[in-house]
Scaffold this active site. Structure first.
Site, PDB file in Angstrom:
ATOM      1  N   CYS A  63       0.976  -1.251  -0.125  1.00 41.76           N
ATOM      2  CA  CYS A  63       0.052  -0.157   0.017  1.00 41.76           C
ATOM      3  C   CYS A  63       0.925   1.287  -0.062  1.00 41.76           C
ATOM      4  O   CYS A  63       0.213   2.295  -0.372  1.00 41.76           O
ATOM      5  CB  CYS A  63      -0.878   0.041   1.098  1.00 41.76           C
ATOM      6  SG  CYS A  63      -2.131  -1.275   1.224  1.00 41.76           S
ATOM      7  N   HIS A 115      -9.130   3.714  -2.574  1.00 44.15           N
ATOM      8  CA  HIS A 115      -7.423   3.052  -2.432  1.00 44.15           C
ATOM      9  C   HIS A 115      -7.133   2.023  -3.290  1.00 44.15           C
ATOM     10  O   HIS A 115      -6.818   0.817  -3.145  1.00 44.15           O
ATOM     11  CB  HIS A 115      -7.566   2.570  -1.065  1.00 44.15           C
ATOM     12  CG  HIS A 115      -6.172   2.087  -0.627  1.00 44.15           C
ATOM     13  ND1 HIS A 115      -4.991   2.386  -1.004  1.00 44.15           N
ATOM     14  CD2 HIS A 115      -5.931   1.016   0.482  1.00 44.15           C
ATOM     15  CE1 HIS A 115      -3.784   1.878  -0.417  1.00 44.15           C
ATOM     16  NE2 HIS A 115      -4.538   0.814   0.567  1.00 44.15           N
ATOM     17  N   CYS A 143      -0.422   3.249   6.074  1.00 42.81           N
ATOM     18  CA  CYS A 143      -0.273   1.924   6.820  1.00 42.81           C
ATOM     19  C   CYS A 143       0.040   0.823   5.588  1.00 42.81           C
ATOM     20  O   CYS A 143      -0.413   1.217   4.423  1.00 42.81           O
ATOM     21  CB  CYS A 143      -1.466   1.396   7.764  1.00 42.81           C
ATOM     22  SG  CYS A 143      -2.866   0.996   6.663  1.00 42.81           S
ATOM     23  N   GLY A 172       0.171  -3.322   4.454  1.00 46.33           N
ATOM     24  CA  GLY A 172       0.025  -5.015   4.771  1.00 46.33           C
ATOM     25  C   GLY A 172       1.230  -5.287   5.187  1.00 46.33           C
ATOM     26  O   GLY A 172       2.615  -5.098   4.490  1.00 46.33           O
TER      27      GLY A 172
END
Length: 396
Positions: free
Chosen positions: A94, A353, A383, A385
């Protein structure tokens, strides 16, 4: 390399309107999306000769489909840039789009480049199913296909089970740790939609969005103008029968691309333009994978420390909203941050996103906001993963 670090300027930033899963952009290949923002960025700076571009960095979280062949280089070629312009694709899940910006900034800062494009792309609609090769020829049984759209797949059995929980379960864990209620998450989600809808209505995104030609999409596709707390409250928990995380207070699956033009002083003179902002500092950090949602907490603290800033000195913050619980968990650990300056134009719950593109979208949004304000310090953070966080500090 130079004996001192060079200043790094962001001259411009563009993005597509973000499409929903299976929506308006689902018929567009990811390499074409990437090429579109690259070409748009170059066209907006006619004073810059394309052969002055030293490199192109692009984030891409999956890379399992039409984006598999170094999508940054594909974007260069499809955009009609000189074949002498190289391109490299980076993957920090991400955070990939922001990682591309960080790597471009480092190359300029140390003198390895003068003009660099950096961005990210993702088509979650077009992410393929993948089939593992059999361990031996001619297997007799059925074979399993894996979706490459999102999350864990083909997981290594040596990984501890608590590290490989679904992303939504990770958000539930953050909600548990910080006692974040369903009502608080839904209220956060509603505010995201309201702010995004208002920003589009007020023209706040006009300076940075470049619609894809031939596609009827001029605004982010997932914004729900008419949603309400009552409507959000009716949605069932998505990951636990008695949980608090729903489709309504989570970011959706999306398609889109974003790109920024970064330069040193010589590159800035070549563009003939006033920069939007200057890169000040950055940081990446790690955390227990199941608590990935809290990854930005320490990354932001480190980036601010390196910039010689604190929360009171910030004018705007773009924090990726993977989940409302995740964003609220981060805010709970930053008590000195004014929540009113966070995602003033809406966040990923409303905007979307598209994994590899989101970090570049956030960085570009911060740069445009600082330019509109005329001065200030801004922050972009996500953030990631598997338990990471990434942050970038910009100033004008």
């Amino acid at each position: 390399m130079t004996d001192r670090l060079r200043d790094v300027w962001i001259v411009d930033a563009v993005r597509t309107p973000i499409g929903k899963y299976g929506g308006a952009l689902s018929g567009v290949r990811p390499d074409d999306l990437a090429a579109h923002v690259v070409r748009s960025l170059v066209d907006r700076t006619p004073g810059l000769e394309p052969d002055r571009i030293d490199d192109v960095y692009f984030g891409d979280a999956n890379g399992a489909g039409e984006d598999n062949r170094d999508v940054a280089r594909m974007a260069v070629l499809l955009a009609g840039l000189p074949v002498t312009v190289p391109g490299t694709t980076v993957n920090r899940l991400c955070g990939s789009g922001l990682e591309a910006v960080l790597q471009a900034a480092r190359a300029i800062a140390v003198g390895d480049a003068s003009v660099v494009l950096a961005g990210g792309v993702e088509s979650m609609s077009r992410a393929p199913w993948v089939l593992q090769k059999p361990e031996r020829a001619f297997p007799a049984g059925h074979q399993e296909l894996y979706s490459s759209t999102l999350g864990w797949r083909m997981t290594n059995p040596r990984m501890p089970r608590e590290w490989t929980v679904p992303l939504g379960e990770g958000a539930e864990l953050v909600a548990d740790r910080h006692r974040i209620s369903r009502e608080a998450q839904d209220a956060f989600a509603l505010a995201s939609h309201e702010k995004a809808a208002r920003a589009w209505k007020d023209g706040a995104y006009d300076a940075e969005t470049v619609p894809y030609e031939g596609v009827d999409l001029t605004r982010d596709e997932c914004i729900r103008d008419t949603t309400s707390l009552e409507a959000l409250a009716k949605l069932k928990p998505a990951f636990r029968p008695d949980g608090t995380v729903t489709a309504g207070n989570s970011s959706p699956l999306n398609d889109g691309a974003a790109a920024l033009l970064l330069v040193d002083d010589a590159g800035l003179r070549a563009t003939g333009r006033e920069p939007l902002a200057r890169v000040r500092a950055s940081a990446v950090t790690g955390i227990e994978p199941q608590y990935f949602g809290l990854g930005p907490v320490e990354a932001v603290r480190r980036a601010l420390g390196r910039a010689g800033r604190d929360f009171s000195g910030l004018h705007t913050v773009e924090l990726n909203e993977a989940f409302a619980a995740q964003a609220l968990g981060c805010l709970a650990e930053w008590p000195d941050l004014d929540p009113e300056i966070v995602n003033p134009r809406g966040g990923a719950i409303a905007i979307g996103h598209p994994l590899g593109a989101s970090g570049a979208r956030l960085a570009g949004s911060v740069a445009h906001q600082l330019a509109a304000a005329g001065s200030g310090t801004g922050l972009a953070a996500l953030c990631i993963g598997v338990g990471q966080g990434i942050a970038l500090v910009l100033e004008r």
